[in-house]
Design an enzyme around this catalytic site. Structure first.
Site, mmCIF file in Angstrom:
data_model
loop_
_atom_site.group_PDB
_atom_site.id
_atom_site.type_symbol
_atom_site.label_atom_id
_atom_site.label_comp_id
_atom_site.label_asym_id
_atom_site.label_seq_id
_atom_site.Cartn_x
_atom_site.Cartn_y
_atom_site.Cartn_z
ATOM 1 N N SER A 1 2.284 -3.469 -3.705
ATOM 2 C CA SER A 1 2.153 -2.440 -4.742
ATOM 3 C C SER A 1 2.333 -2.977 -6.165
ATOM 4 O O SER A 1 2.958 -2.331 -7.013
ATOM 5 C CB SER A 1 3.117 -1.277 -4.468
ATOM 6 O OG SER A 1 2.772 -0.646 -3.249
ATOM 7 N N GLY B 1 0.800 -1.219 0.000
ATOM 8 C CA GLY B 1 0.000 0.000 0.000
ATOM 9 C C GLY B 1 0.834 1.271 0.000
ATOM 10 O O GLY B 1 0.333 2.360 0.256
HETATM 11 C C1 PEP Z 1 -1.961 -6.732 0.014
HETATM 12 O O1 PEP Z 1 -2.989 -6.287 0.495
HETATM 13 O O2 PEP Z 1 -1.615 -7.890 0.253
HETATM 14 C C2 PEP Z 1 -1.144 -5.872 -0.860
HETATM 15 C C3 PEP Z 1 -0.070 -6.381 -1.407
HETATM 16 O O3 PEP Z 1 -1.582 -4.590 -1.014
HETATM 17 P P1 PEP Z 1 -1.060 -3.545 -2.149
HETATM 18 O O4 PEP Z 1 -1.075 -4.288 -3.459
HETATM 19 O O5 PEP Z 1 -2.079 -2.446 -2.103
HETATM 20 O O6 PEP Z 1 0.295 -3.122 -1.776
#
Ligand code: PEP
Length: 254
Positions: A213, A173
């Site tokens: 991400s 995130g």
């Molecule tokens: C996740 O929630 O496992 C995650 C990897 O979130 P993001 O892709 O938003 O970083």
């Protein structure tokens, strides 16, 4: 044996059951014929409607958490058997938001994993180091500890019954992604840890996904690494078109 290529969307605490149904209707035609296995980890209340929409499609619906007990006086909690009856086939365990926001210990994650195996729901074990641990050069030590503690005493008949997700906490995130080289190094190390527990052959069959991400523009390079068998996508999975774009990158891999 070639390992399954898997893309998991983790919706976190987003989408009502009606929104889930609309999303799946939009996603399905876009992923038809793709060789990746696609999983959606949805909120508890959306499992039944999502599973009904996904029926007969190559799409698996799962949960983001569960309790370690079979049942009991645990107000507000949910059991593996309940998830399964609602239509879930897998469950995320040890996600960094569970570890760090809700204070889940390694021991609790171990008990949840044992329960998932006992009650026959596929665990997706998430592991990863924090920024502090990363900067201190402790990635390997953290991964080894998290993997060994979660998989301690898994009965022989369940050896290798899991998906592993390497998710560096500093990349979740945040918009920061591990480089493909960094991720490959971590994945190869995770596989070594699995080999110490289950032996090389079994470890070679377990899919290890990268999360943190992931977006359409970085997915392909990550997926091209030899020990990266798919991706776990949080924020970017909330839009069906964006997730479909990421899934498209699995074509031509391996
Ligand atoms: C996740 O929630 O496992 C995650 C990897 O979130 P993001 O892709 O938003 O970083």
């Amino acid at each position: 044996m070639a390992r399954d290529l898997i893309v998991i969307g983790n919706w976190k605490m987003y989408k009502t059951s009606r929104e889930a149904a609309d999303y799946i209707e939009q996603l399905l035609p876009k992923i038809e014929g793709n060789k990746a296995r696609v999983f959606l980890a949805v909120p508890f209340t959306s499992i039944a409607s999502a599973a009904a929409c996904a029926k007969q499609a190559k799409l698996e619906i799962g949960a983001q958490n569960m309790n370690d007990a079979r049942d009991g006086a645990f107000t507000g909690e949910i059991a593996a058997l309940m998830l399964k009856e609602a239509g879930a086939t897998f469950v995320l365990l040890g996600h960094s938001e569970r570890r760090h926001i809700f204070g889940e210990s390694e021991d609790l994650i171990h008990r949840k994993l044992a329960r998932a195996l006992q009650d026959d729901i596929l665990p997706v074990l998430c592991v990863g180091e924090t920024l502090e641990e990363h900067e201190a050069g402790n990635m390997k030590e953290v991964l080894k500890r998290q993997i060994e503690s979660a998989l301690a005493d898994v009965p022989k008949e369940h050896a290798g019954d899991l998906i592993l997700a390497y998710e560096p906490v500093w990349a979740i995130g945040t918009g920061k992604t591990a480089t493909p080289k960094q991720a490959q190094e971590a994945h190869a190390f995770c596989r070594e840890c699995l080999a110490e527990i289950y032996g090389k052959r079994k470890a070679g069959q377990i899919s290890i996904l990268y999360g943190g991400s992931v977006k359409p523009d970085n997915a392909k390079k990550l997926l091209s690494e030899k020990d990266i068998d798919g991706v776990l996508v949080g924020g970017a999975s909330l839009d069906a078109d964006t997730l479909a774009d990421i899934i498209q990158h699995c074509e031509g891999i391996r």
